[in-house]
Write an enzyme that holds these catalytic residues in place. Structure first.
Site, PDB file in Angstrom:
ATOM      1  N   ASP A 196      32.707   3.417  85.157  1.00 41.94           N
ATOM      2  CA  ASP A 196      33.162   3.811  83.827  1.00 41.94           C
ATOM      3  C   ASP A 196      34.213   2.820  83.308  1.00 41.94           C
ATOM      4  O   ASP A 196      35.133   2.446  84.044  1.00 41.94           O
ATOM      5  CB  ASP A 196      33.783   5.215  83.923  1.00 41.94           C
ATOM      6  CG  ASP A 196      34.142   5.781  82.572  1.00 41.94           C
ATOM      7  OD1 ASP A 196      33.237   5.901  81.734  1.00 41.94           O
ATOM      8  OD2 ASP A 196      35.326   6.103  82.355  1.00 41.94           O
ATOM      9  N   GLU A 236      29.198  -3.406 103.026  1.00 44.08           N
ATOM     10  CA  GLU A 236      29.466  -2.879 104.381  1.00 44.08           C
ATOM     11  C   GLU A 236      28.408  -1.865 104.792  1.00 44.08           C
ATOM     12  O   GLU A 236      28.265  -1.545 105.959  1.00 44.08           O
ATOM     13  CB  GLU A 236      30.809  -2.124 104.418  1.00 44.08           C
ATOM     14  CG  GLU A 236      32.032  -2.984 104.323  1.00 44.08           C
ATOM     15  CD  GLU A 236      33.276  -2.129 104.042  1.00 44.08           C
ATOM     16  OE1 GLU A 236      33.247  -0.875 104.215  1.00 44.08           O
ATOM     17  OE2 GLU A 236      34.281  -2.715 103.629  1.00 44.08           O
TER      18      GLU A 236
HETATM   19  C1  GLC Z   1      33.286   5.975  79.066  1.00 46.58           C
HETATM   20  C2  GLC Z   1      32.389   7.177  79.136  1.00 46.58           C
HETATM   21  C3  GLC Z   1      32.847   8.151  78.111  1.00 46.58           C
HETATM   22  C4  GLC Z   1      34.254   8.567  78.438  1.00 46.58           C
HETATM   23  C5  GLC Z   1      35.170   7.366  78.524  1.00 46.58           C
HETATM   24  C6  GLC Z   1      36.479   7.711  79.162  1.00 46.58           C
HETATM   25  O1  GLC Z   1      33.154   5.276  77.891  1.00 46.58           O
HETATM   26  O2  GLC Z   1      31.057   6.788  79.009  1.00 46.58           O
HETATM   27  O3  GLC Z   1      32.019   9.270  78.037  1.00 46.58           O
HETATM   28  O4  GLC Z   1      34.742   9.437  77.457  1.00 46.58           O
HETATM   29  O5  GLC Z   1      34.594   6.355  79.310  1.00 46.58           O
HETATM   30  O6  GLC Z   1      36.340   7.911  80.529  1.00 46.58           O
END
Ligand code: GLC
Length: 557
Positions: free
Chosen positions: A204, A267
């Site tokens: 993310d 790993e």
């Molecule tokens: C990314 C995710 C989104 C989330 C953001 C904060 O963009 O895809 O859904 O709100 O990160 O974590």
């Protein structure tokens, strides 16, 4: 390309937004038990892997992207034992499992952040996050002018006078990735899940972890600051793409983190792999995430951000393949996800525009869903014929449109509140998907559910359910099933390269060896297909060798 290449070079990965996929316990929210019960569906669809949005313990300020414990499953979704069972069962179905990891920020309820609040200014506990004094004589101004992606300032002030950074909601404090504890902790979390059999991670906000050490103000925007009818405002579509040195997006130092993560993945036995959610200004910048000893793949958002336009899409395809190919990485194509308007609704707009990274997509006018769906069918065939891997966002295979008329009092995305009710946020692409029946909850929840689905489903979704589309040769679902089956069987598809065929500008046609051609007609007129031995699959009827506007065909040649 030999089929012995690692799976992630050509995988079709299905995105499970777990809250909205299948609800087994009837509380109106999807869960692991629901997902397990639908594994046979995913197998029959023919996907290679699933990416599951965050399922960790979370107060759900951003539906799980605010993680309080990275080693526990939130009770709303199930238990760790169920997650382990899911991984095992998915593997038995031949489906790999990729959870989402959220390293840019934690929840404000994470033990580290609570300890930081308790310990006070100047404490080592605060060093794991980004705490700063404010500006101005009494420190009442935020430390800089950064803005939250969800609206408003990226800083929140505490009663003790200090400010902390959150690029997203205030409940999502940003971690300090210069801190050794943070680096060690995430490597340990990766090992925890790899040891439980996961095949990789979706990372993310992969481009956001490292901040400029001095936290300077933002660079000036490319658009003129003075707006008004006479301001010389270039539309986004016309602006040349260039990389802008930014204090918190896509900084070069971020790659050190991923080189270390790659070592962790290596790993473990089997081909474990990462996919980066990285919104980069240019294909070169994106390729930097996947070169050499870095990550394996990154979402190609340029493809998603393109309008329905042959010239634009061809440029994106060429640039992506060239830049990624230069570093030996496969492309990964994506049309929709849980953060953007569903593509039948985007493509159903009269002006289907390209937009830029880290900006919300704002639609113009009302959607023509017949048009958008026609284009979405063609887009699926285009995407699945391109070299590399592809992502399918749950419900895309059903042709679900964006739900644009959710009542305001039902909106749950933090964007709605944070934007002062000017941006409705992302709930419209997150509505629970229809499985069967003629009325809500369309089999999403069991008949004896104790609660309605967490977002209301439209009254006219009965015809879009899995049940309604199964066996209907004209349905979106059967188009995806056929395309995925052909893709598995046909030696030309998946990883590899393409050769453009000569066509008018508003038609895209490319060949892949051996013996495969994909044609997409973006023009307003019929287009005569090139010589072929048979039509393998088409997004609509092909008569007398003519492909209608907004249609695509796969040919054997
Ligand atoms: C990314 C995710 C989104 C989330 C953001 C904060 O963009 O895809 O859904 O709100 O990160 O974590």
């Amino acid at each position: 390309m030999p089929r012995t290449a690692p799976w992630w070079r050509s995988a079709v990965i299905y995105q499970v937004y777990i809250r909205s996929f299948a609800d087994a316990n009837g509380d109106g929210v999807g869960d692991i038990a629901g997902l397990r019960s639908r594994l046979p569906y995913l197998r029959s669809l023919g996907v290679d892997a699933i990416w599951i949005n965050p399922w960790y313990r979370s107060p759900m300020a951003d539906h799980g992207y605010d993680v309080a414990d990275y080693r526990a499953i939130d009770p709303l979704f199930g238990t760790l034992a169920e997650a382990e069972q899911l991984i095992e069962e998915a593997h038995r179905h031949g489906i790999r499992v990729i959870p989402d990891i959220v390293p840019n920020h934690t929840s404000d309820q994470h033990p580290w952040f609570r300890a930081a609040l308790a310990a006070g200014p100047g404490s080592p506990e605060r060093d794991r996050y980004v705490f700063r004094p404010g500006r101005g004589p009494s420190g009442a101004e935020p430390p800089n002018d950064w803005v939250s992606c969800f609206g408003g300032p990226a800083w929140t002030r505490l009663p003790d006078g200090q400010w902390y950074l959150h690029l997203f909601a205030p409940q999502q404090p940003d971690l300090n990735w210069q801190h050794a504890d943070v680096r060690q902790e995430f490597e340990s979390i990766l090992r925890f899940w790899f040891a439980r059999g996961v095949d990789g991670f979706r990372i993310d906000v992969a481009h956001g972890l490292v901040k400029h050490p001095e936290l300077p103000d933002l660079p000036p925007r490319r658009e003129p600051a003075v707006l008004g009818p006479l301001a010389p405002r270039e539309p986004v579509d016309e602006q040349p793409r260039q990389h802008v040195d930014h204090p918190h997006w896509d900084r070069d130092e971020v790659h050190d983190i991923y080189r270390a993560w790659r070592k962790v993945a290596d790993e473990f036995p089997g081909d474990r792999s990462f996919v980066a959610e990285a919104w980069a200004d240019t294909p070169e910048r994106l390729a930097a995430y996947v070169r050499g000893d870095g990550l394996h793949t990154a979402f190609n958002f340029d493809f998603l951000m393109s309008g329905w336009d042959a010239k634009d899409l061809r440029a994106v395809i060429d640039d992506s393949l060239a830049m990624l190919g230069a570093v030996g990485a496969p492309a990964t194509w994506v049309l929709s996800n849980h953060d953007v308007m569903r593509h039948p609704s985007r493509y159903g707009r009269e002006r289907v525009k390209r937009w830029t990274a880290n900006e919300p997509y704002r639609p113009d006018g009302a959607a023509d869903l017949e048009l958008g769906t026609r284009r979405a069918r063609a887009a699926a065939l285009l995407m699945l014929a391109l070299p590399g891997g592809a992502y399918i966002y749950q419900g895309e295979e059903l042709g679900l449109p964006e739900v644009e008329d959710l009542p305001e009092d039902m909106l749950q995305d933090p964007v709605w509140e944070r934007s002062g009710h000017t941006d409705r946020g992302r709930d419209g692409c997150r509505v629970p998907i229809p499985w069967s029946g003629k009325a809500a909850p369309y089999g999403f929840s069991p008949a004896a559910a104790s609660a309605a689905p967490w977002l209301p489903q439209p009254a006219d979704w009965g015809g879009l359910s899995v049940e309604a589309q199964t066996g209907d040769g004209t349905s979106m679902l059967e188009l995806y099933r056929s395309a995925l089956r052909l893709r598995r069987e046909h030696p030309a598809l998946g990883d590899g390269s393409l050769t453009w065929l000569e066509t008018p500008e508003a038609v895209l046609a490319f060949g892949r060896d051996p013996g495969f051609v994909c044609v997409v007609n973006f023009s307003a007129g019929m287009y005569r297909l090139p010589a072929h031995t048979s039509v393998l699959l088409a997004s609509g009827p092909v008569e007398n060798g003519l492909l209608a506007p907004d249609h695509a065909a796969w040919l054997a040649v």
